[in-house]
Design an enzyme around this catalytic site. Sequence first.
Site, PDB file in Angstrom:
ATOM      1  N   CYS A 258       0.670  -1.258   0.150  1.00  0.00           N
ATOM      2  CA  CYS A 258      -0.068  -0.002   0.049  1.00  0.00           C
ATOM      3  C   CYS A 258       0.794   1.123   0.162  1.00  0.00           C
ATOM      4  O   CYS A 258       2.000   1.133  -0.208  1.00  0.00           O
ATOM      5  CB  CYS A 258      -0.629   0.125   1.235  1.00  0.00           C
ATOM      6  SG  CYS A 258       0.048  -0.386   2.885  1.00  0.00           S
TER       7      CYS A 258
ATOM      8  N   LEU B 280      -3.715  -2.222  -1.073  1.00  0.00           N
ATOM      9  CA  LEU B 280      -3.997  -3.176  -1.970  1.00  0.00           C
ATOM     10  C   LEU B 280      -4.399  -4.440  -1.318  1.00  0.00           C
ATOM     11  O   LEU B 280      -3.526  -4.774  -0.488  1.00  0.00           O
ATOM     12  CB  LEU B 280      -2.788  -3.330  -2.932  1.00  0.00           C
ATOM     13  CG  LEU B 280      -2.665  -4.588  -3.689  1.00  0.00           C
ATOM     14  CD1 LEU B 280      -3.813  -4.208  -4.880  1.00  0.00           C
ATOM     15  CD2 LEU B 280      -1.276  -4.974  -4.367  1.00  0.00           C
TER      16      LEU B 280
ATOM     17  N   GLU C 238       5.039  -6.421   4.444  1.00  0.00           N
ATOM     18  CA  GLU C 238       4.920  -7.998   4.822  1.00  0.00           C
ATOM     19  C   GLU C 238       5.847  -8.320   5.862  1.00  0.00           C
ATOM     20  O   GLU C 238       6.965  -8.242   5.560  1.00  0.00           O
ATOM     21  CB  GLU C 238       4.861  -8.644   3.425  1.00  0.00           C
ATOM     22  CG  GLU C 238       4.752 -10.091   3.704  1.00  0.00           C
ATOM     23  CD  GLU C 238       3.516 -10.504   3.811  1.00  0.00           C
ATOM     24  OE1 GLU C 238       3.005 -11.613   4.275  1.00  0.00           O
ATOM     25  OE2 GLU C 238       2.556  -9.945   3.176  1.00  0.00           O
TER      26      GLU C 238
END
Length: 637
Positions: free
Chosen positions: A13, A65, A91
Amino acid sequence: MSTGERRNNPIMCGILGGISIEPLAELNDPGRLDRAIDCIAHRGPDDRGRMIAPDRRAFFGHRRLSIIDLAGGHQPISNETDQIKIVYNGEIYNYRALRQSLLDRGHRFRTHSDGETALHLYEEDPRRFVEHLSGMFAIAILDGDRLTLARDRNGIKPLYYYFDGRKLIFASELKAIRAMLPGKPNICRPALREYLRWKYVPAPMTIFEGIYKLPPGHLLIAKRNATAGKLDVVTEPYWQLDYSGDKLTDEREAIDLLDAKLRAAVESHMESDVEVGALLSGGVDSSLVVALASIVSGKRIKTFSVGFEEAGFDQLPFARTLAQKFDTEHFEEHVSLDPMHAVELLVRQFDEPFADSSALACFRVCQVAAKHVKVALTGDGGDETFAGYGRYQEVLDSVSESGRLRRLRNRAVVASSGAIFSPEAKFLKRFRNASHTPLRQHEEHQVLCSPWLMNRLLTDAYRARPDDADIFDIHRRVGVERGWPPVETAQYVDLRMYLPDDILTKVDRTSMACSLECRVPLLDHSITEFAASLSTGLKICGDVRKYLLKKVAERYVPHELLYRPKMGFRIPIRRWLKRGLLDQTADLLTGGALVTHGIFDPRGVQWMLRAQRLPWIDFGSQLWAILFLEQWARTSL
């Protein structure tokens, strides 16, 4: 699948936010924050979030996203008491174990997203929480009067910030920061010179005054100081590679250890609730990543490649060989490019000058992949981590006695020819570079514009100053002062500059422009730390570079793919700029923005364009950098 069994929720994002000593005037316009958030919508087209503190002295913005759990992954996220808030991009691959440990200690989670673990780790240790995280991330945590920013160890995800003493505004991209400022920031002249030197702007600089990149592996802490009426801001490293200590020299042991670590890294990077594909160039690194991904996933994966029709630039046959061996669902395209249109597109994505022409190929392969998957693995980082570039071989060879003799011979050639030929003649540049000391050769291999050429191009107002910081030398001195071997010192410099500010910037911007999440398992910090423990001889053995990685790859990848000449992910820019593109470039640069803004001397530009038509001079890379700079100046100054 029950709520408690939900899997990882990747959050690729864009983030934005700020903190100030006083109410932010930028928030008086109710639409300004929304416009700033939406200008990075390509980083997260599926969701948006915002938060403005009641006293208007802090704010957060977010674009997401989404992969799963859209409502649960909405940001900003608050802790149990709503006192601490987080926005993040990235992540965290070890989030499962971290989450369970935090639950056991009494923490309560609002979402099933991986990044919320960082928020609860911060509650326990605001200074060292980031050391527990394994992954790629840019994190911002607001805790009352204190804002903490963190960037992952190898700089996979970007993080920029503006600071003027009283307020700090951060974002994933420069365009979001600029959207929050009342006017155009001034160009940073030292950064412009660094761009011409390297073809990218190295951290902590950006092309604008007052806006900076947070370096990889660093924290930034901004705290309101009401007494002094300002923000106190400090940046500090929380992680750094170290090539000191005992080295692993046993080849068999090293192969087995690296094999296990690579499998674990690829497996962790494959975890997702959506399909994970892979970008496949046909080189060693991407081929190994695809091979391991096929094995650890136990299923057919999708792979993506692009090629060019010009001889020497098409790697599709090699990619096809690997795809067939592992029975991937392979997608490939031969691409044609309009260079002038492409550079305009890239300028919009990169926000500051960036002249790595392979960004064109990277953008196209990401476009292909984004039609089929939301997540893709890449092989980036193998060359820097395991010594794959020819410049590392030359550093090693130059240290030898024969290397010292060659340097003396080359200095004699330069001395006898320098008065006859232009300093930019191709053969003379080769001899001059080879006459330097080993680590200076490593530097010269990457320099785009020499000081001589820069002085010819730039006006007096933009030429180098004695107080210019030498960022390359700052990083190089770390290895020299600690007594690291020359090859490892060269690797360290590249891991601090070239990798995050060129390679990873290219991958992030081009993939995010396509709303594609790219993951780089070869840059898991367990891999880079292991590589730092290897002896030089396990990285360069004879004339084989990236030796240990190739020995592991021999277990999976066809031999002919491992030991063919290195091609790189290139496009034929130099050929184009010896042909028709040169005329288009000349038309654009003559009287262009760089000249009208007093940055370039028109006489220097005209000389360079004339020289490019000579057979013994090749300014292809330099002209591409200037072409990008010209297009950037037309839209940004």
